[in-house]
Scaffold this motif. Structure first.
Motif, mmCIF file in Angstrom:
data_model
loop_
_atom_site.group_PDB
_atom_site.id
_atom_site.type_symbol
_atom_site.label_atom_id
_atom_site.label_comp_id
_atom_site.label_asym_id
_atom_site.label_seq_id
_atom_site.Cartn_x
_atom_site.Cartn_y
_atom_site.Cartn_z
ATOM 1 N N ASP A 177 94.613 75.900 38.343
ATOM 2 C CA ASP A 177 95.057 76.227 39.691
ATOM 3 C C ASP A 177 93.805 76.504 40.510
ATOM 4 O OD1 ASP A 177 95.639 78.556 41.730
ATOM 5 O OD2 ASP A 177 97.520 77.479 41.430
ATOM 6 N N ASP A 178 93.637 75.780 41.601
ATOM 7 C CA ASP A 178 92.506 75.960 42.504
ATOM 8 C C ASP A 178 93.060 76.514 43.809
ATOM 9 O OD1 ASP A 178 90.326 75.856 44.172
ATOM 10 O OD2 ASP A 178 89.798 73.777 43.736
ATOM 11 N N GLU A 179 93.243 77.828 43.856
ATOM 12 C CA GLU A 179 93.825 78.516 45.022
ATOM 13 C C GLU A 179 95.128 77.870 45.467
ATOM 14 O OE1 GLU A 179 90.535 78.720 47.838
ATOM 15 O OE2 GLU A 179 90.106 80.740 47.097
ATOM 16 N N GLY A 180 96.027 77.644 44.519
ATOM 17 C CA GLY A 180 97.344 77.090 44.826
ATOM 18 C C GLY A 180 97.450 75.594 44.682
ATOM 19 N N ARG A 181 96.357 74.923 44.474
ATOM 20 C CA ARG A 181 96.367 73.465 44.327
ATOM 21 C C ARG A 181 96.173 73.102 42.850
ATOM 22 N NH1 ARG A 181 91.808 69.276 45.673
ATOM 23 N NH2 ARG A 181 93.062 67.402 45.560
ATOM 24 N N PRO A 182 97.077 72.309 42.269
ATOM 25 C CA PRO A 182 96.896 71.922 40.866
ATOM 26 C C PRO A 182 95.761 70.915 40.704
ATOM 27 C CG PRO A 182 98.907 70.937 41.756
ATOM 28 C CD PRO A 182 98.319 71.811 42.829
ATOM 29 N N VAL A 183 94.921 71.160 39.701
ATOM 30 C CA VAL A 183 93.787 70.298 39.394
ATOM 31 C C VAL A 183 93.757 70.118 37.882
ATOM 32 C CG1 VAL A 183 91.273 70.091 39.476
ATOM 33 C CG2 VAL A 183 92.475 71.155 41.373
ATOM 34 N N ARG A 184 93.519 68.892 37.433
ATOM 35 C CA ARG A 184 93.411 68.617 35.996
ATOM 36 C C ARG A 184 91.968 68.293 35.636
ATOM 37 N NH1 ARG A 184 96.933 63.593 35.724
ATOM 38 N NH2 ARG A 184 95.988 63.457 37.773
ATOM 39 N N LEU A 185 91.529 68.831 34.498
ATOM 40 C CA LEU A 185 90.198 68.582 33.971
ATOM 41 C C LEU A 185 90.356 68.005 32.574
ATOM 42 C CD1 LEU A 185 87.094 68.865 33.954
ATOM 43 C CD2 LEU A 185 87.435 71.209 33.139
ATOM 44 N N ALA A 186 89.745 66.851 32.329
ATOM 45 C CA ALA A 186 89.860 66.166 31.042
ATOM 46 C C ALA A 186 88.526 66.168 30.312
ATOM 47 C CB ALA A 186 90.311 64.724 31.272
ATOM 48 N N ALA A 187 88.583 66.380 28.992
ATOM 49 C CA ALA A 187 87.386 66.333 28.144
ATOM 50 C C ALA A 187 87.830 66.307 26.687
ATOM 51 C CB ALA A 187 86.491 67.537 28.393
ATOM 52 N N ALA A 188 86.896 65.999 25.796
ATOM 53 C CA ALA A 188 87.169 66.090 24.364
ATOM 54 C C ALA A 188 87.562 67.536 24.049
ATOM 55 C CB ALA A 188 85.941 65.666 23.568
ATOM 56 N N PRO A 189 88.441 67.754 23.075
ATOM 57 C CA PRO A 189 88.948 69.111 22.826
ATOM 58 C C PRO A 189 87.876 70.187 22.662
ATOM 59 C CG PRO A 189 90.237 67.523 21.596
ATOM 60 C CD PRO A 189 89.090 66.768 22.214
ATOM 61 N N ALA A 190 86.867 69.969 21.840
ATOM 62 C CA ALA A 190 85.833 70.997 21.642
ATOM 63 C C ALA A 190 85.027 71.220 22.923
ATOM 64 C CB ALA A 190 84.908 70.616 20.493
ATOM 65 N N ASP A 191 84.730 70.145 23.636
ATOM 66 C CA ASP A 191 83.998 70.271 24.900
ATOM 67 C C ASP A 191 84.830 71.008 25.936
ATOM 68 O OD1 ASP A 191 81.913 68.883 23.736
ATOM 69 O OD2 ASP A 191 82.380 66.986 24.745
ATOM 70 N N LEU A 192 86.125 70.698 25.989
ATOM 71 C CA LEU A 192 86.999 71.349 26.960
ATOM 72 C C LEU A 192 87.066 72.854 26.699
ATOM 73 C CD1 LEU A 192 88.806 70.863 29.401
ATOM 74 C CD2 LEU A 192 90.707 70.492 27.826
ATOM 75 N N ALA A 228 80.533 65.040 28.745
ATOM 76 C CA ALA A 228 81.459 64.086 29.349
ATOM 77 C C ALA A 228 82.770 64.811 29.641
ATOM 78 C CB ALA A 228 81.698 62.915 28.407
ATOM 79 N N ALA A 229 83.150 64.821 30.898
ATOM 80 C CA ALA A 229 84.379 65.477 31.359
ATOM 81 C C ALA A 229 84.629 65.007 32.776
ATOM 82 C CB ALA A 229 84.227 66.995 31.326
ATOM 83 N N ARG A 230 85.881 65.037 33.179
ATOM 84 C CA ARG A 230 86.156 64.624 34.559
ATOM 85 C C ARG A 230 87.354 65.354 35.125
ATOM 86 N NH1 ARG A 230 86.212 58.761 34.732
ATOM 87 N NH2 ARG A 230 84.774 59.056 33.057
ATOM 88 N N PHE A 231 87.216 65.734 36.401
ATOM 89 C CA PHE A 231 88.356 66.236 37.151
ATOM 90 C C PHE A 231 89.151 65.019 37.596
ATOM 91 C CE2 PHE A 231 85.611 69.954 37.523
ATOM 92 C CZ PHE A 231 86.523 70.982 37.356
ATOM 93 N N LEU A 232 90.460 65.085 37.495
ATOM 94 C CA LEU A 232 91.300 63.931 37.802
ATOM 95 C C LEU A 232 91.810 63.920 39.234
ATOM 96 C CD1 LEU A 232 93.304 63.718 34.451
ATOM 97 C CD2 LEU A 232 91.105 62.664 35.069
ATOM 98 N N GLU A 233 91.458 64.931 40.005
ATOM 99 C CA GLU A 233 91.816 64.977 41.417
ATOM 100 C C GLU A 233 90.551 65.092 42.255
ATOM 101 O OE1 GLU A 233 95.223 65.456 39.251
ATOM 102 O OE2 GLU A 233 93.651 66.947 39.140
ATOM 103 N N GLN A 234 90.625 64.594 43.479
ATOM 104 C CA GLN A 234 89.523 64.793 44.425
ATOM 105 C C GLN A 234 89.536 66.247 44.875
ATOM 106 O OE1 GLN A 234 88.132 61.347 47.057
ATOM 107 N NE2 GLN A 234 90.306 61.527 47.456
#
Length: 101
Positions: free
Chosen positions: A74-89, A2-8
Motif C-alpha cells: 500500500d503506497d498511501e492508499g494506492r496498491p503497488v506490486r513488487l516482484a522478485a525471487a522469494p529470498a530477494d523479496l 533483480a526486482a520490479r515494481f509492476l505499477e508506474q
C-alpha cells in the motif's frame, strides 16, 4: 537485486526499474543491475506498507518470472506490486521498513 515494481509510480516512472539497490543509502529503483546508483530513484519507505506476499499469478504480466513472488504493498492508499525471487523479496521487504524514529 533483480526486482520490479509492476505499477508506474513516482519512484518507478514509465516502469523503468528492473532492479533494486540496497545499502549505501536508501533503497532505490534502478534501470540496470549495477554497479552503483546511476539513474536511481529512491523508494519512499515511509509511505509503503506490506499487505501480503504471494506467488505469481497469470494477471501479473509476462515480465515476471514464474518462480518469483509478489509483495502487495500500500503506497498511501494506492496498491503497488513488487516482484522478485522469494529470498530477494524477503530481503527487500526488510529494507522497505522505515527506520524507527
Amino acid at each position: 537485486m533483480a526486482a520490479r515494481f509492476l505499477e508506474q509510480t513516482d519512484y518507478n516512472p514509465h516502469l523503468f526499474g528492473t532492479h533494486i539497490v540496497l545499502g549505501d543509502g536508501p533503497p532505490a529503483v534502478t534501470p540496470h543491475p549495477g554497479p552503483g546508483r546511476f539513474a536511481a530513484k529512491p523508494i519512499p519507505v515511509d509511505r509503503l506498507t506490506v499487505k501480503s506476499v504471494r506467488r505469481v499469478r497469470g494477471g501479473d504480466g509476462d515480465t515476471v518470472p514464474g518462480g518469483w513472488h509478489i509483495a502487495e504493498l500500500d503506497d498511501e492508499g494506492r496498491p503497488v506490486r513488487l516482484a522478485a525471487a522469494p529470498a530477494d523479496l524477503t530481503r527487500i521487504i526488510r529494507e522497505l521498513r522505515p527506520a524507527a524514529g
